[in-house]
Write a protein that holds these residues in place. Structure first.
Motif, PDB file in Angstrom:
ATOM      1  N   VAL A  80       0.863  -1.179   0.000  1.00  0.00           N
ATOM      2  CA  VAL A  80       0.000   0.000   0.000  1.00  0.00           C
ATOM      3  C   VAL A  80       0.905   1.235   0.000  1.00  0.00           C
ATOM      4  N   PHE A  81       0.720   2.068  -1.004  1.00  0.00           N
ATOM      5  CA  PHE A  81       1.528   3.272  -1.163  1.00  0.00           C
ATOM      6  C   PHE A  81       0.676   4.513  -0.952  1.00  0.00           C
ATOM      7  N   LYS A  82       1.335   5.560  -0.462  1.00  0.00           N
ATOM      8  CA  LYS A  82       0.705   6.874  -0.375  1.00  0.00           C
ATOM      9  C   LYS A  82       1.476   7.816  -1.288  1.00  0.00           C
ATOM     10  N   ILE A  83       0.743   8.548  -2.105  1.00  0.00           N
ATOM     11  CA  ILE A  83       1.321   9.569  -2.968  1.00  0.00           C
ATOM     12  C   ILE A  83       0.990  10.916  -2.340  1.00  0.00           C
ATOM     13  N   GLU A  84       1.996  11.775  -2.267  1.00  0.00           N
ATOM     14  CA  GLU A  84       1.790  13.120  -1.732  1.00  0.00           C
ATOM     15  C   GLU A  84       2.342  14.157  -2.689  1.00  0.00           C
ATOM     16  N   LYS A  85       1.555  15.190  -2.932  1.00  0.00           N
ATOM     17  CA  LYS A  85       2.042  16.344  -3.680  1.00  0.00           C
ATOM     18  C   LYS A  85       2.777  17.214  -2.680  1.00  0.00           C
ATOM     19  N   VAL A  86       4.047  17.502  -2.975  1.00  0.00           N
ATOM     20  CA  VAL A  86       4.899  18.257  -2.061  1.00  0.00           C
ATOM     21  C   VAL A  86       5.075  19.655  -2.623  1.00  0.00           C
ATOM     22  N   GLU A  87       4.537  20.632  -1.934  1.00  0.00           N
ATOM     23  CA  GLU A  87       4.673  22.036  -2.348  1.00  0.00           C
ATOM     24  C   GLU A  87       5.930  22.599  -1.703  1.00  0.00           C
ATOM     25  N   ASP A  88       6.727  23.308  -2.483  1.00  0.00           N
ATOM     26  CA  ASP A  88       7.946  23.939  -1.948  1.00  0.00           C
ATOM     27  C   ASP A  88       7.619  25.206  -1.221  1.00  0.00           C
TER      28      ASP A  88
END
Length: 88
Positions: A80-88
């Motif tokens: 099970v993977f989690k994808i996260e959008k990482v904002e700088d």
């Protein structure tokens, strides 16, 4: 021109009875732009549509904004993977 947000994939759980044939373990994390070659191709195949949606401004229903959770397609492993959008 705005930059695309970074994407991080993290292995958060394993549901299947067997270990990952690629050697991934819970807690492993990958930067999509610089480490995608390290991620299992089967998992990447499932992840890509979610990554595309998050990177270009969409959201996944029933998931917190900027995230998606998905499973690899290997029934013996079920990482099970989690994808996260990482904002700088």
């Amino acid at each position: 021109m705005s930059r695309r947000p970074k994407i991080r994939l993290t292995l958060i759980d394993r549901k299947g009875p067997c270990g990952c044939h690629r050697g991934h373990k819970v807690g492993d994390s990958f930067d999509f732009d610089t480490e995608r070659g390290k991620l299992c191709p089967m998992a990447m195949h499932v992840a890509f549509p979610y990554i595309d949606i998050l990177r270009y401004g969409g959201n996944i229903p029933n998931q917190p904004e900027g995230t998606a959770v998905f499973c690899c397609p290997d029934v013996d492993t079920i990482n099970v993977f989690k994808i996260e959008k990482v904002e700088d």
